[in-house]
Design an enzyme around this catalytic site. Structure first.
Site, PDB file in Angstrom:
ATOM      1  N   TYR A 135       0.901  -1.366   0.097  1.00  0.00           N
ATOM      2  CA  TYR A 135       0.015   0.126  -0.068  1.00  0.00           C
ATOM      3  C   TYR A 135       0.849   1.221   0.116  1.00  0.00           C
ATOM      4  O   TYR A 135       1.804   1.431   0.723  1.00  0.00           O
ATOM      5  CB  TYR A 135      -0.918  -0.055   1.148  1.00  0.00           C
ATOM      6  CG  TYR A 135      -1.899   1.206   1.332  1.00  0.00           C
ATOM      7  CD1 TYR A 135      -2.922   1.455   0.453  1.00  0.00           C
ATOM      8  CD2 TYR A 135      -1.537   2.208   2.375  1.00  0.00           C
ATOM      9  CE1 TYR A 135      -3.601   2.592   0.394  1.00  0.00           C
ATOM     10  CE2 TYR A 135      -2.312   3.405   2.404  1.00  0.00           C
ATOM     11  CZ  TYR A 135      -3.301   3.554   1.529  1.00  0.00           C
ATOM     12  OH  TYR A 135      -4.265   4.642   1.629  1.00  0.00           O
ATOM     13  N   ASP A 230       9.275   2.556  -0.039  1.00  0.00           N
ATOM     14  CA  ASP A 230       8.171   3.375   0.731  1.00  0.00           C
ATOM     15  C   ASP A 230       8.351   3.154   2.129  1.00  0.00           C
ATOM     16  O   ASP A 230       8.009   1.861   2.695  1.00  0.00           O
ATOM     17  CB  ASP A 230       7.039   2.850   0.123  1.00  0.00           C
ATOM     18  CG  ASP A 230       5.752   3.653   0.937  1.00  0.00           C
ATOM     19  OD1 ASP A 230       6.027   4.419   1.949  1.00  0.00           O
ATOM     20  OD2 ASP A 230       4.375   3.695   0.445  1.00  0.00           O
ATOM     21  N   LYS A 258       4.241   8.919   8.866  1.00  0.00           N
ATOM     22  CA  LYS A 258       4.161   8.388  10.243  1.00  0.00           C
ATOM     23  C   LYS A 258       4.877   8.844  11.505  1.00  0.00           C
ATOM     24  O   LYS A 258       4.856   9.878  12.054  1.00  0.00           O
ATOM     25  CB  LYS A 258       4.000   6.881  10.316  1.00  0.00           C
ATOM     26  CG  LYS A 258       2.758   6.393   9.147  1.00  0.00           C
ATOM     27  CD  LYS A 258       2.308   5.124   9.346  1.00  0.00           C
ATOM     28  CE  LYS A 258       1.117   4.938   8.438  1.00  0.00           C
ATOM     29  NZ  LYS A 258       0.909   4.334   7.057  1.00  0.00           N
TER      30      LYS A 258
HETATM   31  C1  LIG Z   1       0.385   4.620   5.635  1.00  0.00           C
HETATM   32  C2  LIG Z   1       1.019   4.565   4.462  1.00  0.00           C
HETATM   33  C3  LIG Z   1       1.077   5.244   3.274  1.00  0.00           C
HETATM   34  C4  LIG Z   1      -0.002   6.558   3.208  1.00  0.00           C
HETATM   35  O1  LIG Z   1       0.212   7.331   4.223  1.00  0.00           O
HETATM   36  P1  LIG Z   1      -1.003   8.480   4.512  1.00  0.00           P
HETATM   37  O2  LIG Z   1      -0.448   9.458   5.428  1.00  0.00           O
HETATM   38  O3  LIG Z   1      -1.956   7.660   5.110  1.00  0.00           O
HETATM   39  O4  LIG Z   1      -1.305   9.212   3.121  1.00  0.00           O
HETATM   40  C5  LIG Z   1       1.755   5.239   2.426  1.00  0.00           C
HETATM   41  N1  LIG Z   1       2.656   4.008   2.130  1.00  0.00           N
HETATM   42  C6  LIG Z   1       2.622   3.193   3.330  1.00  0.00           C
HETATM   43  C7  LIG Z   1       3.783   2.067   3.236  1.00  0.00           C
HETATM   44  C8  LIG Z   1       1.942   3.507   4.205  1.00  0.00           C
HETATM   45  O5  LIG Z   1       2.095   2.637   5.211  1.00  0.00           O
END
Ligand SMILES: *Cc1c(COP(=O)(O)O)cnc(C)c1O
Length: 419
Positions: A135, A230, A258
């Site tokens: 994701y 990511d 995060k």
């Molecule tokens: C949470 C997440 C996102 C998206 O971040 P948001 O701040 O929710 O838009 C993208 N990549 C990874 C791996 C994530 O866990």
């Protein structure tokens, strides 16, 4: 909740919060303190979600709160440069090996979307290879076969995304180096980047197989594609410098979110100088944001990074994680409940199926009914786990060994309920 449902789609601001995957009514949180949550009915929970990993120090951490408050009192947003951004950029660049320059944005979605644009501009190519169950936020084109809420709800992609956009993304199984190499070869000189969560967190926790990340690095180099990690979850979560330092594989571009916001809306993308200098106004790749580098979020994130940089921080999280894993394994075994537990440091997922869980197909075997029974039994015992079987639980620095014991003892009846 009834009122919320009338006013907001599904009653929520983000889908998984609605508890659709586990049934029942979602919590409405009134406040948090350390690793505790208090809901609107005054019930107390030990939190194993930590705002999806964002609050690595726990809720209302005093140093983060003080930093944010001090910043707030000086004004919440200027739409202009602030010294704090430079300081936070320095802390990130010092810690993350693949990051020489960084651009701040407000969400992980924005970070990955912008990073992919940059990879496309830099390579002059359009295609993206991602992994099934990975994701990367909700931007068009990155939703195909994605994890997190889409996996939870069994939605492979979303209406509203033009087929032509989705066609730019090719998806291969996680940990499948051969499929990745074949995809790179078959798309010849069209792939701008390989986009990967270096530890997958959005199909539940799935570790990179030995050699997988190294292999991606080599395959990208061979085909002239960029490697994009990511690290929105793993950055400053699995260790200082993220998964790239932990596994010793350096990507071309890194996204973070995060943890670096200390619980505020803040994210970033960064990478090699040569690549980042293409970002406007240094270069020609446009990307901007009214609230980007927001001073309150930056102050909070900066304070959080000061704490995680202290010696022994991640070692302690690792000990707590190991203790949780060990205890959960024992209680599951005693309850005759067959599970597979995947963990890296403070990220852990209990899959309600036999192992090993190495990719999305094996993760998806985790039984939804058994997970829901486990989740509700834990909740009844005052422990809040992520309300989806394909998500990671996150410990925070505010957990103590006695909190871990509390979670383990709650898991005994919960595993029996899910056996
Ligand atoms: C949470 C997440 C996102 C998206 O971040 P948001 O701040 O929710 O838009 C993208 N990549 C990874 C791996 C994530 O866990």
């Amino acid at each position: 909740m009834q009122q919320a449902r009338k006013l907001m789609p599904g009653g929520v601001s983000s889908p998984v919060r609605a508890f659709r995957a586990v049934g029942g009514e979602p919590l409405f949180i009134e406040r948090g303190e350390g690793c505790r949550l208090y809901d609107a009915d005054g019930r107390e929970y030990t939190d194993c979600l930590s705002s999806w990993g964002a609050v690595i120090l726990g809720h209302a951490d005093p140093s983060v709160t003080m930093a944010a408050r001090q910043a707030l009192e000086k004004g919440s947003s200027f739409g202009a440069c602030t010294p704090g951004e430079v300081e936070l950029a320095r802390k990130i660049v010092d810690a993350v090996p693949g990051v020489e320059m960084v651009r701040f944005v407000s969400s992980g979605t924005e970070a990955v979307m912008s990073a992919v644009r940059l990879a496309r501009a830099f390579t002059g190519r359009t295609k993206v290879i991602k992994f099934e169950g990975g994701y990367h936020g909700h931007s068009d084109g990155l939703l195909s076969k994605a994890g997190s809420g889409l996996a939870t709800f069994g939605i492979p992609e979303s209406p509203g995304v033009p087929a032509s956009f989705a066609a730019e993304t090719m998806t291969v199984p996680y940990n499948d180096l051969q499929a990745t190499s074949q995809a790179l070869a078959s798309l010849a000189r069209e792939v701008a980047c390989v986009l990967v969560e270096p530890v997958a967190g959005n199909m539940g926790v799935v570790l990179p197989a030995p050699g997988f990340l190294d292999g991606l690095r080599r395959a990208c180099d061979e085909h002239g594609a960029l490697l994009l990690f990511d690290e929105v979850i793993t950055g400053f979560r699995v260790g200082l410098g993220g998964a790239q330092r932990l596994y010793g594989v350096i990507p071309d571009i890194t996204t973070m979110g995060k943890v670096i916001g200390g619980g505020f809306p803040l994210a970033a993308y960064g990478g090699r100088r040569e690549i980042m200098e293409r970002v406007a106004p240094a270069g020609d790749v446009y990307q901007a944001g009214t609230l980007s580098g927001n001073p309150v979020a930056v102050a909070a994130g900066s304070a959080a990074l000061d704490v995680v940089r202290q010696p022994g921080f991640y070692e302690r999280l690792e000990e707590l994680g190991a203790m949780l894993e060990r205890g959960m394994r024992e209680s599951a075994a005693k309850a005759g409940c067959r599970v597979t537990i995947n963990r890296v440091g403070s990220m852990v997922t209990i899959f309600f199926c036999d192992g090993p869980v190495t990719d999305f197909a094996s993760a998806a075997r985790s039984d939804a009914k058994r997970f829901a029974a486990f989740f509700h039994a834990m909740l009844d015992a005052g422990v809040y786990f992520p309300p989806s079987r394909l998500e990671s639980a996150f410990l925070c620095a505010a957990h103590t060994p006695s909190d871990i014991e509390r979670i383990i003892s709650a898991s005994k009846p919960a595993f029996r309920a899910a056996a």
